[in-house]
Design an enzyme around this catalytic site. Structure first.
Site, mmCIF file in Angstrom:
data_model
loop_
_atom_site.group_PDB
_atom_site.id
_atom_site.type_symbol
_atom_site.label_atom_id
_atom_site.label_comp_id
_atom_site.label_asym_id
_atom_site.label_seq_id
_atom_site.Cartn_x
_atom_site.Cartn_y
_atom_site.Cartn_z
ATOM 1 N N GLN A 168 32.600 36.298 42.467
ATOM 2 C CA GLN A 168 33.581 36.209 41.254
ATOM 3 C C GLN A 168 34.017 34.819 41.188
ATOM 4 O O GLN A 168 34.820 34.249 41.806
ATOM 5 C CB GLN A 168 34.816 37.305 41.417
ATOM 6 C CG GLN A 168 35.523 37.469 40.273
ATOM 7 C CD GLN A 168 35.071 38.422 39.238
ATOM 8 O OE1 GLN A 168 34.328 39.170 39.552
ATOM 9 N NE2 GLN A 168 35.674 38.373 38.079
ATOM 10 N N ASP A 176 35.727 34.334 34.401
ATOM 11 C CA ASP A 176 36.486 35.382 35.275
ATOM 12 C C ASP A 176 35.391 36.510 35.452
ATOM 13 O O ASP A 176 35.511 37.741 34.951
ATOM 14 C CB ASP A 176 37.607 35.924 35.071
ATOM 15 C CG ASP A 176 38.304 36.803 35.735
ATOM 16 O OD1 ASP A 176 38.024 36.884 36.647
ATOM 17 O OD2 ASP A 176 39.546 37.365 35.360
ATOM 18 N N ASN A 209 38.587 43.009 43.225
ATOM 19 C CA ASN A 209 38.767 43.236 41.952
ATOM 20 C C ASN A 209 38.993 44.577 41.511
ATOM 21 O O ASN A 209 39.695 45.398 42.108
ATOM 22 C CB ASN A 209 37.142 42.966 41.323
ATOM 23 C CG ASN A 209 37.280 42.081 39.931
ATOM 24 O OD1 ASN A 209 37.197 42.906 39.023
ATOM 25 N ND2 ASN A 209 37.209 40.912 39.975
ATOM 26 N N ARG A 210 38.403 44.893 40.202
ATOM 27 C CA ARG A 210 38.959 46.199 39.486
ATOM 28 C C ARG A 210 38.113 47.301 39.459
ATOM 29 O O ARG A 210 36.800 47.352 39.621
ATOM 30 C CB ARG A 210 39.124 45.858 37.912
ATOM 31 C CG ARG A 210 40.108 44.829 37.852
ATOM 32 C CD ARG A 210 40.048 44.363 36.339
ATOM 33 N NE ARG A 210 41.135 43.377 36.094
ATOM 34 C CZ ARG A 210 40.859 41.997 36.299
ATOM 35 N NH1 ARG A 210 39.759 41.796 36.676
ATOM 36 N NH2 ARG A 210 41.904 41.208 36.071
ATOM 37 N N TYR A 219 42.343 29.444 46.022
ATOM 38 C CA TYR A 219 42.148 28.851 44.844
ATOM 39 C C TYR A 219 41.916 27.322 45.149
ATOM 40 O O TYR A 219 42.703 26.758 46.020
ATOM 41 C CB TYR A 219 43.433 28.796 43.890
ATOM 42 C CG TYR A 219 43.931 30.287 43.496
ATOM 43 C CD1 TYR A 219 43.495 30.186 42.057
ATOM 44 C CD2 TYR A 219 44.389 31.090 43.980
ATOM 45 C CE1 TYR A 219 43.892 31.390 41.435
ATOM 46 C CE2 TYR A 219 44.514 32.423 43.454
ATOM 47 C CZ TYR A 219 44.554 32.638 41.900
ATOM 48 O OH TYR A 219 44.708 33.626 41.461
ATOM 49 N N HIS A 230 40.824 35.140 48.389
ATOM 50 C CA HIS A 230 41.182 34.494 47.047
ATOM 51 C C HIS A 230 41.813 33.263 47.150
ATOM 52 O O HIS A 230 42.825 32.963 46.660
ATOM 53 C CB HIS A 230 42.364 35.742 46.568
ATOM 54 C CG HIS A 230 42.232 35.955 45.177
ATOM 55 N ND1 HIS A 230 42.490 34.995 44.004
ATOM 56 C CD2 HIS A 230 41.916 36.862 44.232
ATOM 57 C CE1 HIS A 230 42.441 35.286 42.950
ATOM 58 N NE2 HIS A 230 42.097 36.330 42.962
ATOM 59 N N HIS A 265 42.347 44.564 43.242
ATOM 60 C CA HIS A 265 42.483 43.974 44.678
ATOM 61 C C HIS A 265 43.077 44.931 45.446
ATOM 62 O O HIS A 265 44.158 44.541 46.424
ATOM 63 C CB HIS A 265 43.109 42.650 44.577
ATOM 64 C CG HIS A 265 42.283 41.570 43.734
ATOM 65 N ND1 HIS A 265 40.846 41.468 43.853
ATOM 66 C CD2 HIS A 265 42.968 40.539 42.919
ATOM 67 C CE1 HIS A 265 40.719 40.423 42.985
ATOM 68 N NE2 HIS A 265 41.740 39.940 42.464
ATOM 69 N N GLU A 286 35.053 34.058 45.047
ATOM 70 C CA GLU A 286 35.261 35.115 45.855
ATOM 71 C C GLU A 286 33.981 35.687 45.823
ATOM 72 O O GLU A 286 33.384 36.539 45.130
ATOM 73 C CB GLU A 286 36.164 35.921 45.061
ATOM 74 C CG GLU A 286 37.395 35.446 44.751
ATOM 75 C CD GLU A 286 38.204 36.129 43.578
ATOM 76 O OE1 GLU A 286 38.751 37.324 43.904
ATOM 77 O OE2 GLU A 286 38.413 35.660 42.406
HETATM 78 C C1 BGC Z 1 40.327 38.496 39.201
HETATM 79 C C2 BGC Z 1 41.122 38.047 38.033
HETATM 80 C C3 BGC Z 1 42.473 38.330 38.365
HETATM 81 C C4 BGC Z 1 42.789 37.375 39.682
HETATM 82 C C5 BGC Z 1 44.053 38.012 40.174
HETATM 83 C C6 BGC Z 1 40.636 37.495 40.177
HETATM 84 O O1 BGC Z 1 39.497 37.840 41.248
HETATM 85 O O2 BGC Z 1 38.738 38.406 38.804
HETATM 86 O O3 BGC Z 1 40.752 38.599 36.753
HETATM 87 O O4 BGC Z 1 43.277 37.949 37.520
HETATM 88 O O5 BGC Z 1 41.903 37.831 40.592
HETATM 89 O O6 BGC Z 1 44.784 36.839 40.548
#
Ligand code: BGC
Length: 353
Positions: free
Chosen positions: A288, A250, A79-80, A180, A178, A105, A317
């Site tokens: 997340q 998110d 994350n950020r 999906y 990550h 990430h 996540e």
């Molecule tokens: C984040 C999203 C982001 C995505 C990228 C996620 O883990 O929370 O904000 O856009 O990853 O694919």
């Protein structure tokens, strides 16, 4: 059983392979050396029909250039990080800015874009041991970080992911995967019908660059209350400033009681049409939940040419809270030499009638 397949060549000629694990029930999981990505998970529905329940790409080029981190291992820090900046022992570090004003990430070439070395260990419960050495200073992070991620396909139709890391200097680390998911099959449309339950009593509101504000807010009375099962779609369109900022879910959800010694059941997702259920066990303190709100890049179609589509896949996540290093009231993501980073997340698949 494990089989190895050529997947593609990088521009510099390096050949990239994928490994397919299969158990006695016919469940398969395919992992790529590039990014350690989960490319495919095939599990039965209530009639025994197999479908691939994770998003991925057909070509290596899409994994290299695509922006969604599909199925990838994420590191060093998931994350950020606000403005990419943090201070450790009085020294300021800058991680690569790749998402507006923030670092996302792991930076420019995070673990999602590295080539992992893979050791297959075959057996009734096949395992793939992925290793990576991230050198001191990699993407602005201090210390040589030695990472091992073990994917195991269990007899019970579970995929276990064991994350381990050690460092030779004080550093920060927050790993995740990550993948999906769409339990109806990755190409089956929106995920709004999935019924989700999470053992999370608080969530992290964010600013408009998706950095947590620092508040741990109770989920009570908000669209973020998944303590009782509800569909992902039910409160999706609710007038709520946090949903609005993110264009959906998110957000980091904090598990009741925080980190545990052993993995415990924290999340359950059920897709009523197929009957497929996924349970997430983890010893991580948070998750997340991302409802695929940016997933609409027409340049990188999914497997079989299926277009990306908003809210047609979701991520769960497991990790520590995002931007923890800049919030004293968040989780501790500092790793010291001699310490071991050691977490396990298990995605257990089954069906319900
Ligand atoms: C984040 C999203 C982001 C995505 C990228 C996620 O883990 O929370 O904000 O856009 O990853 O694919």
């Amino acid at each position: 059983m494990i089989t190895k397949h050529f997947f593609g060549s990088l521009e510099d000629g390096r050949e990239i392979y994928s490994y397919m694990m299969k158990n006695a029930n016919g469940m398969t999981v395919r992992i790529c050396e590039f990014g350690g990505a989960i490319m495919e998970i095939r599990v039965p529905d209530r009639w025994g029909r197999m479908s691939d329940v994770v998003g991925g790409y057909d070509s290596l080029r899409d994994y290299v250039l695509g922006d969604g981190y599909l199925g990838a291992l994420i590191g060093r820090v998931g994350n950020r990080i606000c403005d990419g900046k943090y201070t450790l022992d009085g020294k300021e570090y800058t991680a690569f800015i790749n998402n507006g004003k923030n670092s996302l990430h792991g930076g420019q070439v995070g673990f999602s874009h590295k080539i992992w070395s893979v050791k297959p260990i075959d057996g009734e419960e096949p395992r793939l041991v992925l290793t990576l050495v991230s050198p001191d200073g990699d993407e602005g992070y201090p210390g040589t970080l030695t990472v091992t991620v073990t994917y195991a396909l269990l007899k019970s139709n579970a995929l276990s992911i064991h994350y381990e890391a050690t460092t030779d200097q004080r550093t920060i680390v927050n790993l995740t995967n990550h993948a999906y998911f769409n339990l109806g099959g990755y190409a089956s449309g929106k995920v709004f019908d999935h019924v989700l339950q999470m053992d999370a009593d608080r969530y992290l509101p964010t600013d408009d660059s998706l950095i947590p504000t620092g508040e741990l807010r109770a989920v009570d009375g908000t669209p973020f209350d998944f303590r009782e099962p509800k569909t992902i779609g039910r409160d999706f369109d609710m007038e709520n400033p946090d949903i609005k900022i993110a264009g959906g879910f998110d957000h980091c959800f904090c598990f009741a009681g925080g980190e545990t010694k052993e993995p415990v059941l924290r999340v359950e997702v059920y897709e009523p049409n197929s009957g497929r259920m996924m349970q997430v066990y983890t010893n991580q303190p948070a998750i997340q939940f991302y409802s695929g709100n940016f997933l609409n890049n027409p340049e990188h179609p999914l497997k079989g040419g299926y277009p990306q589509n908003l809210q047609a896949l979701f991520c769960l996540e497991t990790q520590k809270m995002p931007d923890s290093i800049n919030h004293p009231n968040f989780d501790n993501i500092v790793l010291d030499p001699g310490e071991k980073y050691d977490y396990t997340t298990i995605y257990q698949f089954s069906v319900k009638n």
